[in-house]
Scaffold this active site. Sequence first.
Site, PDB file in Angstrom:
ATOM      1  N   SER A 284    -118.544 -19.806 -10.027  1.00  0.00           N
ATOM      2  CA  SER A 284    -119.916 -19.598  -9.548  1.00  0.00           C
ATOM      3  C   SER A 284    -120.845 -19.747 -10.747  1.00  0.00           C
ATOM      4  O   SER A 284    -120.401 -19.667 -11.901  1.00  0.00           O
ATOM      5  CB  SER A 284    -120.052 -18.177  -8.973  1.00  0.00           C
ATOM      6  OG  SER A 284    -121.397 -17.829  -8.758  1.00  0.00           O
TER       7      SER A 284
ATOM      8  N   TYR B  68    -119.473  -8.499  -9.798  1.00  0.00           N
ATOM      9  CA  TYR B  68    -119.153  -9.878  -9.445  1.00  0.00           C
ATOM     10  C   TYR B  68    -119.227 -10.793 -10.663  1.00  0.00           C
ATOM     11  O   TYR B  68    -118.324 -11.621 -10.888  1.00  0.00           O
ATOM     12  CB  TYR B  68    -120.121 -10.357  -8.362  1.00  0.00           C
ATOM     13  CG  TYR B  68    -119.857 -11.758  -7.883  1.00  0.00           C
ATOM     14  CD1 TYR B  68    -118.637 -12.103  -7.301  1.00  0.00           C
ATOM     15  CD2 TYR B  68    -120.834 -12.747  -7.992  1.00  0.00           C
ATOM     16  CE1 TYR B  68    -118.397 -13.391  -6.843  1.00  0.00           C
ATOM     17  CE2 TYR B  68    -120.605 -14.036  -7.535  1.00  0.00           C
ATOM     18  CZ  TYR B  68    -119.385 -14.355  -6.967  1.00  0.00           C
ATOM     19  OH  TYR B  68    -119.160 -15.638  -6.512  1.00  0.00           O
TER      20      TYR B  68
END
Length: 249
Positions: free
Chosen positions: A137, A150
């Site tokens: 990501s 995250y």
Amino acid sequence: MSADQQVSRRVAVVTGASAGIGAATARRLAAEGFHVVLGARRVDRCRRVAEEIGGTALPLDVAEPASVRAFCERVPEVHVLVNNAGGALGLEPVAEADEENWRRMWESNVMGTLRMTKALLDRLVASGDGHVVTVTSIAALEVYDGGAGYTAAKHAQSALHRTLRGELLGRPVRFTEICPGMVETEFSLVRFGGDEDRASAVYQGLTPLTAEDVADTIAWAVTRPSHVNIDQIVLKPRDQHSVTRAHRS
């Protein structure tokens, strides 16, 4: 066709393949001629995609070592591994961090990638032209308030993947990291515990990437000539500059 049988086509394993980027990648790789082995906890969804593309669906929970072992025992040959399983949970500041959510994110994003890659690496090398694709990501490159759990997991997953690139240098296996920005899938719905209004607000005012956009990018990377290694690709919507900055109409 069963994953237990020898197949004449190149074999691609896609984790987290029940929906979103994983399912789109399975369809796209099948269109490129791969026999795709789809793995996810929601194996019923994988079976529907597998039936559509002539692939193989097997149950897989990358957070459970026994599940990974059982899955990989059913895959005697593999040329491409797409480490896609993962995800985010919660959006609390560090001072209010939910440790169980952190553990779950670490297990799925980091340990899941480690387990799958360890289990299949020898077979990828033995194929003579293996390829490991890890979907991280832009959160593997940046941090943002409320996202420490995250971003920490994605930074670690990225570090694991990039380390493999060096450790396997000279062996017949390639490594590509895919770093998407905003992609409208079930990602935000899962992150916010099924809150549809909160999830849809993430994408309001702009056109996000689709799962198919990311799948096309993965397919392009794995179909380059075998001497070409696409190390890392960052893709975002046109209206997104960074993890915290986007133009919304």
